[in-house]
Design a protein around this motif. Structure first.
Motif, PDB file in Angstrom:
ATOM      1  N   GLY A 108       0.821  -1.209   0.000  1.00 47.47           N
ATOM      2  CA  GLY A 108       0.000   0.000   0.000  1.00 47.47           C
ATOM      3  C   GLY A 108       0.854   1.257   0.000  1.00 47.47           C
ATOM      4  O   GLY A 108       0.589   2.205  -0.737  1.00 47.47           O
ATOM      5  N   ARG A 109       1.900   1.266   0.817  1.00 45.78           N
ATOM      6  CA  ARG A 109       2.795   2.436   0.853  1.00 45.78           C
ATOM      7  C   ARG A 109       3.487   2.610  -0.491  1.00 45.78           C
ATOM      8  O   ARG A 109       3.652   3.724  -0.967  1.00 45.78           O
ATOM      9  CB  ARG A 109       3.808   2.294   1.995  1.00 45.78           C
ATOM     10  N   TYR A 110       3.884   1.494  -1.122  1.00 47.92           N
ATOM     11  CA  TYR A 110       4.503   1.545  -2.455  1.00 47.92           C
ATOM     12  C   TYR A 110       3.548   2.225  -3.443  1.00 47.92           C
ATOM     13  O   TYR A 110       3.956   3.091  -4.219  1.00 47.92           O
ATOM     14  CB  TYR A 110       4.839   0.123  -2.922  1.00 47.92           C
ATOM     15  N   ASN A 111       2.284   1.850  -3.416  1.00 42.16           N
ATOM     16  CA  ASN A 111       1.296   2.448  -4.325  1.00 42.16           C
ATOM     17  C   ASN A 111       1.089   3.935  -4.047  1.00 42.16           C
ATOM     18  O   ASN A 111       0.793   4.704  -4.968  1.00 42.16           O
ATOM     19  CB  ASN A 111      -0.047   1.720  -4.223  1.00 42.16           C
ATOM     20  N   ASN A 112       1.232   4.346  -2.812  1.00 36.33           N
ATOM     21  CA  ASN A 112       1.027   5.751  -2.461  1.00 36.33           C
ATOM     22  C   ASN A 112       2.225   6.623  -2.828  1.00 36.33           C
ATOM     23  O   ASN A 112       2.064   7.830  -3.009  1.00 36.33           O
ATOM     24  CB  ASN A 112       0.696   5.880  -0.976  1.00 36.33           C
ATOM     25  N   ARG A 113       3.410   6.028  -2.951  1.00 32.88           N
ATOM     26  CA  ARG A 113       4.599   6.788  -3.376  1.00 32.88           C
ATOM     27  C   ARG A 113       4.568   6.850  -4.895  1.00 32.88           C
ATOM     28  O   ARG A 113       5.054   5.958  -5.589  1.00 32.88           O
ATOM     29  CB  ARG A 113       5.883   6.095  -2.882  1.00 32.88           C
ATOM     30  N   ARG A 114       3.984   7.918  -5.404  1.00 34.91           N
ATOM     31  CA  ARG A 114       3.728   7.981  -6.842  1.00 34.91           C
ATOM     32  C   ARG A 114       3.735   9.421  -7.329  1.00 34.91           C
ATOM     33  O   ARG A 114       3.661  10.361  -6.550  1.00 34.91           O
ATOM     34  CB  ARG A 114       2.368   7.364  -7.162  1.00 34.91           C
ATOM     35  N   VAL A 115       3.801   9.542  -8.649  1.00 31.88           N
ATOM     36  CA  VAL A 115       3.620  10.830  -9.318  1.00 31.88           C
ATOM     37  C   VAL A 115       2.547  10.624 -10.374  1.00 31.88           C
ATOM     38  O   VAL A 115       2.586   9.659 -11.134  1.00 31.88           O
ATOM     39  CB  VAL A 115       4.936  11.345  -9.939  1.00 31.88           C
ATOM     40  N   GLU A 116       1.577  11.534 -10.390  1.00 31.45           N
ATOM     41  CA  GLU A 116       0.509  11.492 -11.388  1.00 31.45           C
ATOM     42  C   GLU A 116       0.787  12.548 -12.446  1.00 31.45           C
ATOM     43  O   GLU A 116       1.108  13.690 -12.129  1.00 31.45           O
ATOM     44  CB  GLU A 116      -0.842  11.738 -10.724  1.00 31.45           C
ATOM     45  N   ILE A 117       0.676  12.135 -13.690  1.00 29.95           N
ATOM     46  CA  ILE A 117       0.886  13.013 -14.837  1.00 29.95           C
ATOM     47  C   ILE A 117      -0.491  13.219 -15.453  1.00 29.95           C
ATOM     48  O   ILE A 117      -1.086  12.281 -15.984  1.00 29.95           O
ATOM     49  CB  ILE A 117       1.867  12.363 -15.831  1.00 29.95           C
ATOM     50  N   ILE A 118      -1.007  14.427 -15.341  1.00 28.79           N
ATOM     51  CA  ILE A 118      -2.369  14.726 -15.777  1.00 28.79           C
ATOM     52  C   ILE A 118      -2.301  15.505 -17.084  1.00 28.79           C
ATOM     53  O   ILE A 118      -1.625  16.530 -17.175  1.00 28.79           O
ATOM     54  CB  ILE A 118      -3.116  15.509 -14.680  1.00 28.79           C
ATOM     55  N   LEU A 119      -3.006  14.988 -18.091  1.00 25.46           N
ATOM     56  CA  LEU A 119      -2.959  15.564 -19.437  1.00 25.46           C
ATOM     57  C   LEU A 119      -4.158  16.491 -19.632  1.00 25.46           C
ATOM     58  O   LEU A 119      -5.299  16.067 -19.520  1.00 25.46           O
ATOM     59  CB  LEU A 119      -2.978  14.435 -20.469  1.00 25.46           C
ATOM     60  N   ASN A 120      -3.885  17.745 -19.923  1.00 22.29           N
ATOM     61  CA  ASN A 120      -4.936  18.749 -20.105  1.00 22.29           C
ATOM     62  C   ASN A 120      -4.949  19.257 -21.544  1.00 22.29           C
ATOM     63  O   ASN A 120      -3.898  19.406 -22.156  1.00 22.29           O
ATOM     64  CB  ASN A 120      -4.696  19.952 -19.181  1.00 22.29           C
ATOM     65  N   ASN A 121      -6.133  19.556 -22.033  1.00 20.57           N
ATOM     66  CA  ASN A 121      -6.287  20.173 -23.365  1.00 20.57           C
ATOM     67  C   ASN A 121      -5.500  19.427 -24.430  1.00 20.57           C
ATOM     68  O   ASN A 121      -4.886  20.048 -25.292  1.00 20.57           O
ATOM     69  CB  ASN A 121      -5.832  21.642 -23.345  1.00 20.57           C
ATOM     70  N   ILE A 122      -5.513  18.097 -24.347  1.00 21.59           N
ATOM     71  CA  ILE A 122      -4.711  17.354 -25.322  1.00 21.59           C
ATOM     72  C   ILE A 122      -5.503  17.111 -26.592  1.00 21.59           C
ATOM     73  O   ILE A 122      -6.723  16.981 -26.572  1.00 21.59           O
ATOM     74  CB  ILE A 122      -4.174  16.017 -24.756  1.00 21.59           C
ATOM     75  N   GLU A 123      -4.771  17.135 -27.680  1.00 24.83           N
ATOM     76  CA  GLU A 123      -5.338  16.812 -28.989  1.00 24.83           C
ATOM     77  C   GLU A 123      -4.523  15.657 -29.543  1.00 24.83           C
ATOM     78  O   GLU A 123      -3.301  15.729 -29.610  1.00 24.83           O
ATOM     79  CB  GLU A 123      -5.241  18.016 -29.924  1.00 24.83           C
ATOM     80  N   TYR A 124      -5.232  14.602 -29.917  1.00 26.04           N
ATOM     81  CA  TYR A 124      -4.557  13.431 -30.463  1.00 26.04           C
ATOM     82  C   TYR A 124      -4.167  13.674 -31.914  1.00 26.04           C
ATOM     83  O   TYR A 124      -4.848  14.385 -32.642  1.00 26.04           O
ATOM     84  CB  TYR A 124      -5.454  12.196 -30.369  1.00 26.04           C
ATOM     85  N   ILE A 125      -3.073  13.069 -32.315  1.00 22.16           N
ATOM     86  CA  ILE A 125      -2.653  13.110 -33.714  1.00 22.16           C
ATOM     87  C   ILE A 125      -3.638  12.233 -34.490  1.00 22.16           C
ATOM     88  O   ILE A 125      -3.859  11.088 -34.117  1.00 22.16           O
ATOM     89  CB  ILE A 125      -1.212  12.597 -33.872  1.00 22.16           C
ATOM     90  N   PRO A 126      -4.239  12.764 -35.559  1.00 20.92           N
ATOM     91  CA  PRO A 126      -5.191  11.947 -36.311  1.00 20.92           C
ATOM     92  C   PRO A 126      -4.486  10.738 -36.935  1.00 20.92           C
ATOM     93  O   PRO A 126      -3.360  10.859 -37.398  1.00 20.92           O
ATOM     94  CB  PRO A 126      -5.731  12.869 -37.399  1.00 20.92           C
ATOM     95  N   PRO A 127      -5.156   9.580 -36.937  1.00 22.86           N
ATOM     96  CA  PRO A 127      -4.515   8.401 -37.533  1.00 22.86           C
ATOM     97  C   PRO A 127      -4.359   8.566 -39.046  1.00 22.86           C
ATOM     98  O   PRO A 127      -5.195   9.210 -39.680  1.00 22.86           O
ATOM     99  CB  PRO A 127      -5.471   7.251 -37.202  1.00 22.86           C
ATOM    100  N   LYS A 128      -3.284   7.992 -39.552  1.00 24.62           N
ATOM    101  CA  LYS A 128      -3.058   8.024 -41.003  1.00 24.62           C
ATOM    102  C   LYS A 128      -3.387   6.630 -41.545  1.00 24.62           C
ATOM    103  O   LYS A 128      -2.864   5.629 -41.069  1.00 24.62           O
ATOM    104  CB  LYS A 128      -1.592   8.350 -41.291  1.00 24.62           C
ATOM    105  N   PHE A 129      -4.273   6.599 -42.516  1.00 23.66           N
ATOM    106  CA  PHE A 129      -4.659   5.329 -43.112  1.00 23.66           C
ATOM    107  C   PHE A 129      -3.892   5.117 -44.410  1.00 23.66           C
ATOM    108  O   PHE A 129      -3.742   6.030 -45.217  1.00 23.66           O
ATOM    109  CB  PHE A 129      -6.165   5.306 -43.385  1.00 23.66           C
ATOM    110  N   ILE A 130      -3.414   3.912 -44.585  1.00 19.26           N
ATOM    111  CA  ILE A 130      -2.671   3.570 -45.794  1.00 19.26           C
ATOM    112  C   ILE A 130      -3.622   2.875 -46.751  1.00 19.26           C
ATOM    113  O   ILE A 130      -4.302   1.937 -46.365  1.00 19.26           O
ATOM    114  CB  ILE A 130      -1.477   2.653 -45.441  1.00 19.26           C
ATOM    115  N   GLU A 131      -3.666   3.362 -47.985  1.00 15.40           N
ATOM    116  CA  GLU A 131      -4.564   2.756 -48.977  1.00 15.40           C
ATOM    117  C   GLU A 131      -3.889   1.603 -49.672  1.00 15.40           C
ATOM    118  O   GLU A 131      -2.725   1.580 -49.912  1.00 15.40           O
ATOM    119  CB  GLU A 131      -4.992   3.803 -49.990  1.00 15.40           C
TER     120      GLU A 131
END
Length: 131
Positions: A108-131
């Motif tokens: 439990g202590r191991y799980n509590n020793r952590r860093v959270e990385i919170i992503l705000n206002n993110i925009e994903y790269i659109p997928p590229k489709f190969i024809e």
């Protein structure tokens, strides 16, 4: 535990030693993976970093330690090549005040020793489709 939950827009890195300001080697690989994932799949956004501790030590000490952990993770992400298109928002520590597990066991202590990385206002790269 999953490292990242993109629906929650949060990544978690666990594995700091008791009183440790820096993460263990295995967890630094997790942080490299998170950095690469952001660079490859996210177009832009801002990142908040929140450090946490277990309840070992005083509240004041833990608050300071959690801030140091958060700053070290932000610095490492840049060292690991986090693209400049990502900005950092808040880099803060919460000490022991937001546990995700019990502080009564080593795991439990191991799980509590952590860093959270919170992503705000993110925009994903659109997928590229190969024809």
């Amino acid at each position: 535990f999953p490292i990242c939950d993109l629906t929650d827009r949060k990544c978690v890195v666990r594995g700091f030693k008791v009183d440790g300001e820096k993460m263990n080697e295995a967890e630094s690989y997790d942080l490299k993976d998170i950095t690469n994932m952001l660079n490859n799949y996210v177009e832009k956004g801002s990142i908040d970093i929140v450090g946490h501790t277990d309840s070992t030590g005083s509240k004041k000490y833990n608050l300071r330690l959690s801030k140091i952990r958060a700053r070290n993770v932000a610095k490492l992400m840049r060292e690991y090549g986090l693209d400049e298109r990502f900005s950092f928002g808040k880099i803060i520590g919460k000490g022991e005040e937001m546990p995700v597990d019990t502080n009564e066991t080593a795991w439990g202590r191991y799980n509590n020793r952590r860093v959270e990385i919170i992503l705000n206002n993110i925009e994903y790269i659109p997928p590229k489709f190969i024809e």
